[in-house]
Design an enzyme around this catalytic site. Structure first.
Site, PDB file in Angstrom:
ATOM      1  N   CYS A  10       0.841  -1.199   0.000  1.00 34.47           N
ATOM      2  CA  CYS A  10       0.000   0.000   0.000  1.00 34.47           C
ATOM      3  C   CYS A  10       0.886   1.262   0.000  1.00 34.47           C
ATOM      4  O   CYS A  10       2.094   1.192   0.209  1.00 34.47           O
ATOM      5  CB  CYS A  10      -0.923   0.003   1.213  1.00 34.47           C
ATOM      6  SG  CYS A  10      -0.057   0.044   2.799  1.00 34.47           S
ATOM      7  N   CYS A  13       2.764   1.738   3.171  1.00 32.53           N
ATOM      8  CA  CYS A  13       3.890   0.799   3.289  1.00 32.53           C
ATOM      9  C   CYS A  13       5.108   1.335   2.534  1.00 32.53           C
ATOM     10  O   CYS A  13       6.232   1.255   3.021  1.00 32.53           O
ATOM     11  CB  CYS A  13       3.501  -0.575   2.750  1.00 32.53           C
ATOM     12  SG  CYS A  13       2.108  -1.317   3.611  1.00 32.53           S
TER      13      CYS A  13
END
Length: 76
Positions: A10, A13
């Site tokens: 994501c 992340c």
């Protein structure tokens, strides 16, 4: 030092990974930084929330993106 940035790819992340790289660089640490994105591996690590950060086998950040300054403190 072994650092794992844990999450399924994501945006948060990716941001955490970049922040970790910057913190390690600023501290001049010798560290292996690894992205863990495979769901099976994430589950094996016992992580339930992303993004998360593991340093030398210890989960230190769960479900948020700390800034470079906070990461430097965690890595020191």
């Amino acid at each position: 030092m072994e650092i794992k940035v844990i999450g399924a790819g994501c945006k948060e992340c990716d941001t955490l990974y970049q922040n970790v790289e910057e913190a390690v660089k600023e501290l001049g640490k010798d560290a292996k930084i690894e992205k863990v994105e495979e769901l099976i591996e994430i589950v094996k690590l016992g992580v339930l929330s992303a993004p998360s950060l593991m340093i030398d086998g210890k989960l230190v950040v769960i479900g948020r993106v700390p800034g470079v300054g906070e990461l430097k403190k965690l890595l020191s």
